[in-house]
Design a protein around this motif. Structure first.
Motif, mmCIF file in Angstrom:
data_model
loop_
_atom_site.group_PDB
_atom_site.id
_atom_site.type_symbol
_atom_site.label_atom_id
_atom_site.label_comp_id
_atom_site.label_asym_id
_atom_site.label_seq_id
_atom_site.Cartn_x
_atom_site.Cartn_y
_atom_site.Cartn_z
ATOM 1 N N CYS A 20 120.000 101.296 88.831
ATOM 2 C CA CYS A 20 118.778 101.557 89.588
ATOM 3 C C CYS A 20 117.583 101.372 88.663
ATOM 4 O O CYS A 20 117.607 101.796 87.507
ATOM 5 N N ASP A 21 116.525 100.755 89.183
ATOM 6 C CA ASP A 21 115.320 100.533 88.383
ATOM 7 C C ASP A 21 114.471 101.790 88.263
ATOM 8 O O ASP A 21 113.755 101.973 87.286
ATOM 9 N N ASP A 22 114.517 102.666 89.226
ATOM 10 C CA ASP A 22 113.646 103.839 89.275
ATOM 11 C C ASP A 22 114.294 105.086 88.694
ATOM 12 O O ASP A 22 113.915 106.202 89.033
ATOM 13 N N ILE A 23 115.215 104.936 87.783
ATOM 14 C CA ILE A 23 115.964 106.086 87.288
ATOM 15 C C ILE A 23 115.292 106.772 86.092
ATOM 16 O O ILE A 23 115.657 107.883 85.727
ATOM 17 N N ASP A 24 114.277 106.143 85.507
ATOM 18 C CA ASP A 24 113.656 106.680 84.292
ATOM 19 C C ASP A 24 113.049 108.067 84.493
ATOM 20 O O ASP A 24 113.098 108.911 83.599
ATOM 21 N N ASP A 25 112.457 108.326 85.647
ATOM 22 C CA ASP A 25 111.798 109.614 85.860
ATOM 23 C C ASP A 25 112.695 110.640 86.558
ATOM 24 O O ASP A 25 112.215 111.628 87.083
ATOM 25 N N LEU A 26 114.012 110.410 86.551
ATOM 26 C CA LEU A 26 114.949 111.339 87.179
ATOM 27 C C LEU A 26 115.755 112.077 86.119
ATOM 28 O O LEU A 26 116.008 111.566 85.039
ATOM 29 N N LYS A 27 116.174 113.291 86.479
ATOM 30 C CA LYS A 27 116.943 114.117 85.552
ATOM 31 C C LYS A 27 118.432 114.004 85.865
ATOM 32 O O LYS A 27 118.823 113.717 86.992
ATOM 33 N N GLU A 28 119.244 114.258 84.879
ATOM 34 C CA GLU A 28 120.698 114.263 85.031
ATOM 35 C C GLU A 28 121.104 115.314 86.062
ATOM 36 O O GLU A 28 120.645 116.453 86.024
ATOM 37 N N GLY A 29 121.934 114.930 87.033
ATOM 38 C CA GLY A 29 122.413 115.851 88.057
ATOM 39 C C GLY A 29 121.502 115.965 89.270
ATOM 40 O O GLY A 29 121.836 116.656 90.224
ATOM 41 N N GLU A 30 120.348 115.306 89.238
ATOM 42 C CA GLU A 30 119.413 115.376 90.365
ATOM 43 C C GLU A 30 119.939 114.549 91.535
ATOM 44 O O GLU A 30 120.494 113.468 91.356
ATOM 45 N N LYS A 31 119.755 115.076 92.749
ATOM 46 C CA LYS A 31 120.189 114.363 93.942
ATOM 47 C C LYS A 31 119.061 113.465 94.431
ATOM 48 O O LYS A 31 117.892 113.835 94.405
ATOM 49 N N VAL A 32 119.461 112.255 94.876
ATOM 50 C CA VAL A 32 118.503 111.288 95.410
ATOM 51 C C VAL A 32 119.032 110.726 96.723
ATOM 52 O O VAL A 32 120.237 110.766 96.985
ATOM 53 N N LYS A 33 118.117 110.227 97.528
ATOM 54 C CA LYS A 33 118.517 109.594 98.785
ATOM 55 C C LYS A 33 118.679 108.094 98.530
ATOM 56 O O LYS A 33 117.742 107.427 98.088
ATOM 57 N N VAL A 34 119.862 107.580 98.798
ATOM 58 C CA VAL A 34 120.140 106.151 98.630
ATOM 59 C C VAL A 34 119.776 105.447 99.940
ATOM 60 O O VAL A 34 120.285 105.793 101.007
ATOM 61 N N ASN A 61 126.734 99.969 102.059
ATOM 62 C CA ASN A 61 125.310 99.738 102.276
ATOM 63 C C ASN A 61 124.791 100.600 103.424
ATOM 64 O O ASN A 61 124.134 100.136 104.319
ATOM 65 N N GLU A 62 125.119 101.867 103.389
ATOM 66 C CA GLU A 62 124.622 102.821 104.367
ATOM 67 C C GLU A 62 123.828 103.891 103.622
ATOM 68 O O GLU A 62 124.140 104.225 102.485
ATOM 69 N N PRO A 63 122.815 104.427 104.249
ATOM 70 C CA PRO A 63 122.048 105.485 103.591
ATOM 71 C C PRO A 63 122.899 106.721 103.340
ATOM 72 O O PRO A 63 123.825 107.009 104.092
ATOM 73 N N GLY A 64 122.562 107.431 102.267
ATOM 74 C CA GLY A 64 123.299 108.642 101.944
ATOM 75 C C GLY A 64 122.695 109.338 100.732
ATOM 76 O O GLY A 64 121.599 108.995 100.295
ATOM 77 N N ILE A 65 123.410 110.289 100.197
ATOM 78 C CA ILE A 65 122.941 111.076 99.057
ATOM 79 C C ILE A 65 123.751 110.703 97.819
ATOM 80 O O ILE A 65 124.970 110.653 97.854
ATOM 81 N N GLY A 66 123.033 110.406 96.720
ATOM 82 C CA GLY A 66 123.656 110.099 95.445
ATOM 83 C C GLY A 66 123.205 111.083 94.382
ATOM 84 O O GLY A 66 122.242 111.824 94.575
ATOM 85 N N ILE A 67 123.878 111.077 93.242
ATOM 86 C CA ILE A 67 123.568 111.983 92.129
ATOM 87 C C ILE A 67 123.357 111.158 90.873
ATOM 88 O O ILE A 67 124.081 110.193 90.620
ATOM 89 N N VAL A 68 122.385 111.538 90.074
ATOM 90 C CA VAL A 68 122.134 110.870 88.803
ATOM 91 C C VAL A 68 123.166 111.358 87.791
ATOM 92 O O VAL A 68 123.278 112.556 87.526
ATOM 93 N N LYS A 69 123.958 110.403 87.248
ATOM 94 C CA LYS A 69 124.972 110.724 86.238
ATOM 95 C C LYS A 69 124.993 109.604 85.208
ATOM 96 O O LYS A 69 125.069 108.440 85.568
ATOM 97 N N ASP A 70 124.950 109.958 83.962
ATOM 98 C CA ASP A 70 125.082 109.008 82.851
ATOM 99 C C ASP A 70 124.131 107.817 82.975
ATOM 100 O O ASP A 70 124.489 106.685 82.693
ATOM 101 N N GLY A 71 122.910 108.060 83.421
ATOM 102 C CA GLY A 71 121.905 107.004 83.506
ATOM 103 C C GLY A 71 122.102 106.055 84.682
ATOM 104 O O GLY A 71 121.486 104.996 84.740
ATOM 105 N N LYS A 72 122.960 106.423 85.607
ATOM 106 C CA LYS A 72 123.190 105.606 86.810
ATOM 107 C C LYS A 72 123.212 106.527 88.026
ATOM 108 O O LYS A 72 123.189 107.739 87.894
ATOM 109 N N ILE A 73 123.269 105.923 89.183
ATOM 110 C CA ILE A 73 123.365 106.694 90.418
ATOM 111 C C ILE A 73 124.829 106.688 90.855
ATOM 112 O O ILE A 73 125.421 105.633 91.051
#
Length: 146
Positions: free
Chosen positions: A116-130, A95-107
């Protein structure tokens, strides 16, 4: 002069008994044997300087010194050695902030796939801040590209 009840105990034996009592205290943590061990060591030192006429007086001296030490110092020793730390131990490394990657419809974050609820508008392989990871779900923020 009356016959001695107990032969005089050698200072080296008293020193040895004191060391053994302190060693046994290290296994029990009740802070009673420690004071008897210290008292035996003190009486061994006194026996080197003062000639006891009877071993019973040596044992009585050990008992009296140990009881005085026990009554006066046990509570302080318990408080010093067994007090709880006031600082909170943070062992929730997920439960620490960091960087995640969108893979197979999950982070994918910290070697785990998170829902994740907000994954619909993200692309495969995109980096997100957790921001937070709890109960198999993460809260994320998009990383703005500059």
């Amino acid at each position: 002069m009356a016959a001695p009840i107990l032969d005089v105990i050698s200072p080296t034996i008293l020193l040895s008994v004191g060391i053994v009592l302190i060693a046994v205290e290290a296994l029990t943590f009740n802070f009673v044997l420690l004071w008897f061990g210290i008292a035996a060591i003190i009486v061994a030192g006194i026996s080197l300087v003062y000639d006891y006429s009877d071993g019973a007086w040596q044992l009585a001296s050990v008992g009296i010194i140990a009881l005085v030490l026990l009554v006066t110092l046990r509570a302080k020793a318990l408080q010093l050695f067994l007090k709880a730390k006031d600082e909170e131990v943070k062992d929730d490394f997920l439960n620490e902030p960091g960087i995640g990657i969108v893979k197979d419809g999950k982070i994918y974050y910290k070697a785990t796939f998170w829902d994740c609820d907000d994954i619909d508008d993200l692309k495969e392989g995109e980096k997100v801040k957790v921001i937070e990871a709890k109960s198999n779900r993460v809260k994320i923020e998009k990383i703005s590209k500059k």
